[in-house]
Scaffold this motif. Structure first.
Motif, PDB file in Angstrom:
ATOM      1  N   ILE A  41       0.879  -1.212  -0.012  1.00  0.00           N
ATOM      2  CA  ILE A  41      -0.073  -0.127   0.131  1.00  0.00           C
ATOM      3  C   ILE A  41       0.779   1.240   0.234  1.00  0.00           C
ATOM      4  N   GLN A  55       2.455   1.755  -3.404  1.00  0.00           N
ATOM      5  CA  GLN A  55       1.786   2.234  -4.297  1.00  0.00           C
ATOM      6  C   GLN A  55       1.431   3.939  -4.083  1.00  0.00           C
ATOM      7  N   GLN A  73      -6.732  -0.111   5.667  1.00  0.00           N
ATOM      8  CA  GLN A  73      -7.129  -0.207   4.166  1.00  0.00           C
ATOM      9  C   GLN A  73      -8.024  -1.077   3.743  1.00  0.00           C
ATOM     10  N   LEU A 103      -2.364  -4.127  -6.713  1.00  0.00           N
ATOM     11  CA  LEU A 103      -2.941  -2.896  -6.787  1.00  0.00           C
ATOM     12  C   LEU A 103      -2.676  -1.915  -7.922  1.00  0.00           C
ATOM     13  N   SER A 135      -8.222  -1.757  -2.642  1.00  0.00           N
ATOM     14  CA  SER A 135      -7.210  -1.884  -1.888  1.00  0.00           C
ATOM     15  C   SER A 135      -7.804  -2.927  -0.666  1.00  0.00           C
TER      16      SER A 135
END
Length: 396
Positions: free
Chosen positions: A130, A133, A274, A372, A379
Motif C-alpha cells: 500500500i 503504491q 486499508q 494494486l 485496496s
C-alpha cells in the motif's frame, strides 16, 4: 480587519448527515477516490456546489496540512448547513471506519495461534504494498522533474541523518524554501469564489487557536496521559502534507518510538485501515484504542482531525486572494516534493523492515503490489488477499 457578511446556508444538518453517512459506508479507495465520490454526490447529483466552487475548495484543501478529503467534506457540510452541517458531515463520514478499527483493536489481542498471527503478519506485509503504491503515485504527480525529484531525495537524506518528527518538519520547510527558490509556480486560473459562511474575523480566531494549541499542548503534556495523547495526535495532524498515507511516519514516531504502541500492532492496524471505507486518518482511533482503550480512541480521533479543520476555517475567508499568487504555488510544489521523500523513507523504515522478514514475505508483498498497480484491484480486496496469504505462510 473588517468582517464581510457571511453567506447564509440553506440546508439542514440532517440531510448532510444522511448524505455523508452513505459515503462513509461505501467510499473505498483513499482520498483521491473520495474526492471523486464527493463531486458526483454534491456537484453532479445534488447541485450543492458548482463545479468551479468545488474545484476551488479542493485546491485549498490540497494546499493545507491535514486530511484533504475530510476537509473537503467538512467544508461542504459547513457551506450547506452551517457549523452543525460541518459536524454532521465529519461524524457521518468518519464514524463507520473509526468504529470498525476500534473493534479490530479490541479483537486483535485475541488473535493468537498460527492463524491469528499469520493474519496479522499478512496485514503488515500488505502495508508494504500500500505504501509503495502511494509513493509511486505521489512521485509521478509531485516530482515530475529532476529538481523536485532532487528535493525528495534530499528529504530522505535529512531523515537518515536526523530521524524523528522534528526532522520531518525541517524537511518540509526546506522543501518549501527550495520550491520558492525554483519559482516554478503559476497563479491559479480557477474562476469564481467559494460560498463561505464565515467571516474573516472568525477565520483569524481559528488560525490563532491552531497555533496556540500547537505551541501550548507540548508544555501541558506532563499533566496527564490524556493530554499527552491529544498532543501527539494533534501534532501529527498539524504536520501532514500530501494525504493520509503521509501521517504514517508521523504517527510511528509519536506512538511506536514513544513506546505507546508496539511496531507489530502499529503495522497490523495500518493494514486493517486499508480494508475499511472512509478516511485513512481513522487509523488514529485504532492507535488510541490500543494505547488507552475507548477513551483514548475518542481523544486520538478528535485530536488528529482538529488542526486540519481549524486551518481550513482559518483559510476559507482568505483563500480567493492567496491562491492566485505564484509564490504560494511554488512553496507548495517544493513542500509536496519533500513529502514524497518522507513517505519514501517510511516505506523502508518501519514498513519494510518490520513487515518483510524473508523471501516468502517479500514475494507476498510483491504480489499485493502488482494486484494494486497492474491489476487495479481495490485496496480492501488486496488486504484480504494479504491476510489470507499471511495465514497460508504461517501454516506451511
Amino acid at each position: 480587519m473588517t468582517d464581510a457578511t457571511p453567506e447564509t446556508p440553506d440546508g439542514r444538518p440532517g440531510e448532510v448527515f444522511a448524505a455523508f453517512l452513505k459515503l462513509g459506508l461505501t467510499s473505498f479507495g483513499g482520498p483521491i477516490a473520495h474526492l471523486g465520490y464527493f463531486r458526483e454526490a454534491f456537484v453532479t447529483r445534488r447541485g450543492w456546489l458548482s463545479d468551479s466552487a468545488y474545484a476551488d475548495l479542493v485546491a485549498l484543501c490540497q494546499f493545507l496540512p491535514g486530511p484533504a478529503s475530510s476537509q473537503v467534506g467538512f467544508a461542504i457540510g459547513l457551506m450547506r448547513a452551517g457549523p452543525w452541517g460541518a459536524v454532521a458531515a465529519f461524524a457521518a463520514f468518519t464514524l463507520p471506519s473509526a468504529l470498525l478499527l476500534i473493534a479490530f483493536a479490541a479483537g486483535a489481542a485475541a488473535l493468537d495461534g498460527p492463524v491469528g498471527q499469520g493474519a496479522i503478519s499478512g496485514l503488515k506485509i500488505v502495508a508494504v504494498a500500500i505504501v509503495a503504491q502511494a509513493v509511486l503515485g505521489m512521485a509521478k504527480s509531485l516530482c515530475p522533474d529532476r529538481e523536485r525529484a532532487g528535493i525528495a531525495v534530499l528529504a530522505v537524506a535529512l531523515l537518515a541523518a536526523l530521524p524523528g518528527p522534528l526532522a520531518m518538519v525541517g524537511a518540509i520547510l526546506a522543501g518549501g524554501l527550495a520550491g520558492l527558490a525554483l519559482g516554478r509556480g503559476a497563479p491559479s486560473e480557477l474562476d469564481g469564489r467559494l460560498p463561505v459562511p464565515i467571516t474573516p474575523r472568525v477565520g483569524a480566531i481559528c488560525l490563532a487557536a491552531f497555533l496556540a494549541l500547537l505551541l501550548v499542548l507540548p508544555l501541558l503534556a506532563g499533566f496527564g496521559a490524556g493530554v499527552a495523547l491529544f498532543d501527539s495526535f494533534y501534532r501529527a495532524g498539524a504536520l501532514v502534507f500530501g494525504g493520509g498515507h503521509v501521517v504514517l511516519p508521523l504517527l510511528e514516531a509519536e506512538m511506536v518510538r514513544g513506546g505507546q504502541v508496539s511496531a507489530d500492532a502499529f503495522l497490523a492496524g495500518y493494514g486493517a485501515a486499508q480494508a475499511v471505507p472512509g478516511p485513512l486518518f481513522t487509523f488514529a482511533a485504532y492507535l488510541g484504542a490500543v494505547a488507552s482503550g475507548l477513551g483514548g480512541a475518542l481523544v486520538a480521533l478528535l485530536a488528529i482531525f482538529l488542526p486540519g479543520f481549524l486551518l481550513l476555517l482559518g483559510a476559507l475567508p482568505f483563500w480567493d486572494a492567496f491562491r492566485r499568487r505564484a509564490r504560494a504555488q511554488s512553496l507548495l510544489q517544493g513542500a509536496n516534493a519533500a513529502v514524497v521523500g518522507i513517505l519514501g523513507a517510511a516505506l523502508y523504515d518501519p514498513v519494510f523492515t518490520a513487515g518483510v522478514g524473508d523471501m516468502a514475505d517479500f514475494a507476498l508483498a510483491l504480489a499485493c503490489f502488482v494486484l494494486l498497480v497492474a491489476w487495479k484491484m481495490p485496496s480492501w480486496a488486496v488486504v484480504l488477499v494479504g491476510a489470507a496469504g499471511g495465514v497460508g505462510l504461517a501454516l506451511v
